[in-house]
Design an enzyme around this catalytic site. Structure first.
Site, PDB file in Angstrom:
ATOM      1  N   ASP A  11       0.834  -1.283   0.152  1.00  0.00           N
ATOM      2  CA  ASP A  11       0.340   0.158   0.151  1.00  0.00           C
ATOM      3  C   ASP A  11       0.583   1.030   0.064  1.00  0.00           C
ATOM      4  OD1 ASP A  11      -2.861  -1.216   0.236  1.00  0.00           O
ATOM      5  OD2 ASP A  11      -2.029  -1.545   1.998  1.00  0.00           O
ATOM      6  N   ASP A 130     -14.139  -3.458  -1.496  1.00  0.00           N
ATOM      7  CA  ASP A 130     -13.396  -2.613   0.057  1.00  0.00           C
ATOM      8  C   ASP A 130     -14.912  -3.128   0.477  1.00  0.00           C
ATOM      9  OD1 ASP A 130     -11.158  -2.187  -0.437  1.00  0.00           O
ATOM     10  OD2 ASP A 130     -11.631  -0.242  -0.769  1.00  0.00           O
TER      11      ASP A 130
END
Length: 252
Positions: A11, A130
């Site tokens: 990330d 998500d």
């Protein structure tokens, strides 16, 4: 049982690898180029690179960092963050990505998945979702888990796969960074409705979490994690050997 994949995730924010808990409290971890090479050398099956603030900041993905990462590794690379058009697909593929992950861009333009699959092939299009429980429902969130779209997750995933997504990454916001195990309930529900590879993301805290994932959900294709690999809590070679000893087929 098909060979299972172990996938570290980078990330990236402001040029550095970061990690948070439940998508919040993000802290800097390491340089992405160095970390990517480490994973490529130590047995990771693939690598995922997310520019986690590109969509929220309404900008293009940092391609210079991506080029450096791609040049250092010898395993498949999936790239996501700020993917909103076919031009974005083309740009990151030319920077060295093997697959392109789309999340918020597909929510804004659902036709993007089908258009990309037609141009680049289903195998190139990865749907990243998500998901968080809201009033007992699996709900899709966008912009790095910041915005509740109001969409029910399972129907959204099924729709995108029917349109051409060749792989699905299920990111559980409820278990992200908590290190108490993958969200098995959510993952089982997804595997029941699609036939493409499903990658579990969010919640790994120890090797036993991966063993439980693959043993309880035989259809799961891969386990993705970040902090347990970044901080050396799990060594990939050790994990794979442990998986093999527990009857899970992996590439050693």
């Amino acid at each position: 049982m098909i060979t299972k994949r172990i996938i570290p995730c980078l990330d990236v924010k402001d040029g550095q690898v970061v990690k948070g808990v439940n998508f919040e409290g993000v802290k800097t971890v390491a340089d992405p180029e160095r970390l990517a090479k480490f994973y490529s050398d130590c047995g990771a099956d693939e690598l995922v690179f997310y520019d986690i603030t590109a969509s929220f900041e309404k900008r293009a993905l940092f391609t210079e960092i991506l080029k450096k990462v791609a040049s250092r590794i010898f395993i498949p690379l999936t790239v996501g963050g700020g993917i909103n058009s076919l031009e974005d697909f083309d740009r990151v593929l030319k920077c060295g990505a093997d697959k392109v992950s789309v999340n918020s861009g597909a929510i804004r333009n659902p036709a993007l998945v089908g258009e990309a699959a037609k141009k680049y092939g289903d195998q190139c299009v990865v749907l990243s979702v998500d998901v968080k429980r809201v009033n007992g429902e699996f709900r899709v969130f966008s912009h790095g888990g910041r915005i509740d779209t109001g969409m029910e997750a399972l129907s959204w995933i099924r729709r995108c796969v029917e349109n051409g997504a060749g792989e699905v990454v299920v990111n559980s916001i409820d278990t992200d960074g908590v290190k108490k195990g993958f969200d098995l309930e959510m993952l089982k529900a997804v595997c029941e409705i699609v036939k493409v590879p499903v990658i579990a993301s969010g919640g790994a805290g120890c090797q036993e979490d991966f063993i439980k994932l693959f043993q309880e959900i035989p259809d799961i294709s891969a386990g993705l994690a970040a902090s347990v690999f970044h901080f050396g809590e799990i060594e990939i070679a050790d994990l794979k050997e442990n998986l093999r000893q527990n009857g899970v087929i992996v590439r050693l």
